[in-house]
Motif scaffolding. Structure first.
Motif, PDB file in Angstrom:
ATOM      1  N   MET A 231       0.816  -1.210   0.000  1.00 39.49           N
ATOM      2  CA  MET A 231       0.000   0.000   0.000  1.00 39.49           C
ATOM      3  C   MET A 231       0.855   1.269   0.000  1.00 39.49           C
ATOM      4  O   MET A 231       0.322   2.387   0.049  1.00 39.49           O
ATOM      5  CB  MET A 231      -0.931   0.020   1.218  1.00 39.49           C
ATOM      6  CG  MET A 231      -1.993  -1.069   1.206  1.00 39.49           C
ATOM      7  SD  MET A 231      -3.070  -1.019  -0.256  1.00 39.49           S
ATOM      8  CE  MET A 231      -2.583  -2.551  -1.084  1.00 39.49           C
ATOM      9  N   ALA A 232       2.166   1.121  -0.048  1.00 40.92           N
ATOM     10  CA  ALA A 232       3.051   2.286  -0.096  1.00 40.92           C
ATOM     11  C   ALA A 232       2.790   3.077  -1.371  1.00 40.92           C
ATOM     12  O   ALA A 232       2.284   2.544  -2.372  1.00 40.92           O
ATOM     13  CB  ALA A 232       4.512   1.849  -0.022  1.00 40.92           C
ATOM     14  N   LYS A 233       3.149   4.346  -1.342  1.00 42.56           N
ATOM     15  CA  LYS A 233       2.867   5.258  -2.445  1.00 42.56           C
ATOM     16  C   LYS A 233       3.417   4.740  -3.775  1.00 42.56           C
ATOM     17  O   LYS A 233       4.588   4.406  -3.884  1.00 42.56           O
ATOM     18  CB  LYS A 233       3.451   6.638  -2.148  1.00 42.56           C
ATOM     19  CG  LYS A 233       3.153   7.683  -3.212  1.00 42.56           C
ATOM     20  CD  LYS A 233       3.733   9.040  -2.839  1.00 42.56           C
ATOM     21  CE  LYS A 233       3.430  10.082  -3.920  1.00 42.56           C
ATOM     22  NZ  LYS A 233       3.991  11.417  -3.568  1.00 42.56           N
ATOM     23  N   GLY A 234       2.546   4.651  -4.765  1.00 41.99           N
ATOM     24  CA  GLY A 234       2.954   4.318  -6.127  1.00 41.99           C
ATOM     25  C   GLY A 234       2.949   2.847  -6.465  1.00 41.99           C
ATOM     26  O   GLY A 234       2.998   2.480  -7.651  1.00 41.99           O
ATOM     27  N   VAL A 235       2.887   1.952  -5.443  1.00 46.80           N
ATOM     28  CA  VAL A 235       2.993   0.519  -5.728  1.00 46.80           C
ATOM     29  C   VAL A 235       1.747   0.006  -6.453  1.00 46.80           C
ATOM     30  O   VAL A 235       1.851  -0.662  -7.491  1.00 46.80           O
ATOM     31  CB  VAL A 235       3.231  -0.281  -4.428  1.00 46.80           C
ATOM     32  CG1 VAL A 235       3.176  -1.789  -4.719  1.00 46.80           C
ATOM     33  CG2 VAL A 235       4.567   0.093  -3.813  1.00 46.80           C
ATOM     34  N   VAL A 236       0.561   0.302  -5.921  1.00 49.61           N
ATOM     35  CA  VAL A 236      -0.677  -0.174  -6.544  1.00 49.61           C
ATOM     36  C   VAL A 236      -0.820   0.379  -7.962  1.00 49.61           C
ATOM     37  O   VAL A 236      -1.212  -0.339  -8.887  1.00 49.61           O
ATOM     38  CB  VAL A 236      -1.899   0.212  -5.683  1.00 49.61           C
ATOM     39  CG1 VAL A 236      -3.197  -0.080  -6.442  1.00 49.61           C
ATOM     40  CG2 VAL A 236      -1.881  -0.534  -4.363  1.00 49.61           C
ATOM     41  N   GLU A 237      -0.453   1.650  -8.143  1.00 48.02           N
ATOM     42  CA  GLU A 237      -0.529   2.263  -9.469  1.00 48.02           C
ATOM     43  C   GLU A 237       0.402   1.561 -10.459  1.00 48.02           C
ATOM     44  O   GLU A 237       0.040   1.337 -11.620  1.00 48.02           O
ATOM     45  CB  GLU A 237      -0.191   3.748  -9.385  1.00 48.02           C
ATOM     46  CG  GLU A 237      -1.205   4.609  -8.642  1.00 48.02           C
ATOM     47  CD  GLU A 237      -1.125   4.490  -7.134  1.00 48.02           C
ATOM     48  OE1 GLU A 237      -1.997   5.075  -6.450  1.00 48.02           O
ATOM     49  OE2 GLU A 237      -0.199   3.821  -6.633  1.00 48.02           O
ATOM     50  N   MET A 238       1.583   1.218 -10.001  1.00 47.41           N
ATOM     51  CA  MET A 238       2.534   0.514 -10.864  1.00 47.41           C
ATOM     52  C   MET A 238       2.003  -0.863 -11.251  1.00 47.41           C
ATOM     53  O   MET A 238       2.089  -1.284 -12.416  1.00 47.41           O
ATOM     54  CB  MET A 238       3.878   0.386 -10.158  1.00 47.41           C
ATOM     55  CG  MET A 238       4.949  -0.348 -10.951  1.00 47.41           C
ATOM     56  SD  MET A 238       4.978  -2.140 -10.659  1.00 47.41           S
ATOM     57  CE  MET A 238       5.554  -2.198  -8.962  1.00 47.41           C
ATOM     58  N   LYS A 263      -7.953  -5.829  -5.547  1.00 48.88           N
ATOM     59  CA  LYS A 263      -7.371  -7.051  -6.107  1.00 48.88           C
ATOM     60  C   LYS A 263      -6.134  -7.475  -5.311  1.00 48.88           C
ATOM     61  O   LYS A 263      -5.968  -8.644  -4.961  1.00 48.88           O
ATOM     62  CB  LYS A 263      -6.985  -6.831  -7.570  1.00 48.88           C
ATOM     63  CG  LYS A 263      -8.129  -6.873  -8.574  1.00 48.88           C
ATOM     64  CD  LYS A 263      -7.587  -6.620  -9.979  1.00 48.88           C
ATOM     65  CE  LYS A 263      -8.675  -6.784 -11.033  1.00 48.88           C
ATOM     66  NZ  LYS A 263      -9.024  -8.205 -11.245  1.00 48.88           N
ATOM     67  N   VAL A 264      -5.261  -6.506  -5.054  1.00 47.03           N
ATOM     68  CA  VAL A 264      -4.019  -6.794  -4.328  1.00 47.03           C
ATOM     69  C   VAL A 264      -4.323  -7.261  -2.908  1.00 47.03           C
ATOM     70  O   VAL A 264      -3.746  -8.247  -2.417  1.00 47.03           O
ATOM     71  CB  VAL A 264      -3.114  -5.550  -4.307  1.00 47.03           C
ATOM     72  CG1 VAL A 264      -1.931  -5.756  -3.365  1.00 47.03           C
ATOM     73  CG2 VAL A 264      -2.626  -5.223  -5.716  1.00 47.03           C
TER      74      VAL A 264
END
Length: 301
Positions: A231-238, A263-264
């Motif tokens: 859930m750290a910044k940018g991980v889900v978006e990547m 999903k994650v």
């Protein structure tokens, strides 16, 4: 740091011989590339002996510096490929073997080891520049065919991590401490570390890039939960960008209202890893987690 003069580098070999005899300062620090030059002949000889080099072996040396290890390796190996980042050091090494029989046995690659295309080699020996310790490990492990053995010197803290953390153990079958080193020579105290390792053969049935990508997320904060790291910044978006790319390449229908975070989180919950901490995970945990993400079309490379 002032630019080194040619006179300074022409004196390196003589300086290393005189200073190593007193064993007062066995390591010369070149700050520009984070490299440390061994000056103690006992340390260099021990590293080479641990490699058990055969007369038919091709040896890869990373960060040869001025060649204190290289000249010993050349005495035993069929061929040596040395990868050196610093052109000044490469010039000194070339000059050191010039006109000698060993000159024909040495191939020199000037550039960044992590980005280099490596030729075949049986053994790897490295007085590793500390700033590339982790990238060096993964670059060696991704090379095919696998080397027989690697004798690598690291900072003690990093070396100890190699033997206990799953991000390395998944790819390495055995890690053994050869010696600990400090100013003055070999000892049992803290300092630099010379380690021996062997890659897993055959390697795990996963793409190295995929496992490396997963590991960078899971081990980004070792004492945090796996859920927190994802859930750290940018991980889900990547991961969503990677998922959309996979859908496009495999002609899958892309949902209009996809919720990648959900999903994650479902994958983490279903595998029982959501509240796990990276430091406590083993190889099986990581392989199961990677497989679950792949089943959902989520990739890391």
């Amino acid at each position: 740091m002032p630019k080194a003069t040619s006179d300074r580098f022409s004196r390196l070999h003589k300086d290393s011989q005189s200073e190593s005899s007193s064993a007062r300062n066995p390591i010369f620090n070149t700050e520009r590339f984070g490299q440390h030059i061994l000056k103690n002949p006992q340390v260099a000889q021990t590293i080479v002996e641990k490699a058990n080099i055969k007369p038919t072996d091709i040896v890869l040396e990373v960060g040869p510096g001025t060649g204190n290890l290289t000249v010993l390796i050349l005495e035993q190996a069929k061929q040596v490929t040395a990868v050196e980042m610093d052109p000044r050091m490469a010039a000194e090494l070339t000059k050191r073997v010039q006109g000698k029989p060993s000159q024909k046995k040495l191939s020199l690659i000037i550039g960044d080891f992590v980005k280099a295309d490596l030729p075949y080699f049986d053994v790897c020996i490295s007085n590793t520049p500390y700033q590339i310790s982790s990238p060096l490990i993964f670059h060696l492990l991704s090379h095919r065919p696998l080397p027989r053995i690697c004798i690598l010197m690291f900072q003690r803290e990093f070396a100890l991590r190699l033997g206990r953390e799953a991000e390395y153990r998944i790819m390495v079958s055995s890690i053994r401490q050869c010696a600990t080193i400090r100013k003055g020579g070999l000892c049992d105290a803290c300092g630099e570390f010379s380690g021996e390792s062997g890659p897993r053969d055959p390697p795990p049935p996963v793409r190295f890039e995929e496992f490396d990508g997963l590991g960078r997320i899971v081990f980004s904060r070792r004492n945090k939960t796996v859920h927190g790291n994802f859930m750290a910044k940018g991980v889900v978006e990547m991961l969503e960008r990677n998922w959309r790319t996979w859908c496009s390449e495999t002609n899958q229908i892309i949902e209009d209202d996809v919720n990648m975070k959900a999903k994650v989180e479902k994958i983490l919950d279903d595998t029982g890893n959501s509240e796990n901490r990276a430091a406590k995970m083993d190889v099986d945990d990581l392989l199961k987690l990677l497989s679950a993400f792949h089943d959902a079309g989520i990739h890391f490379a």
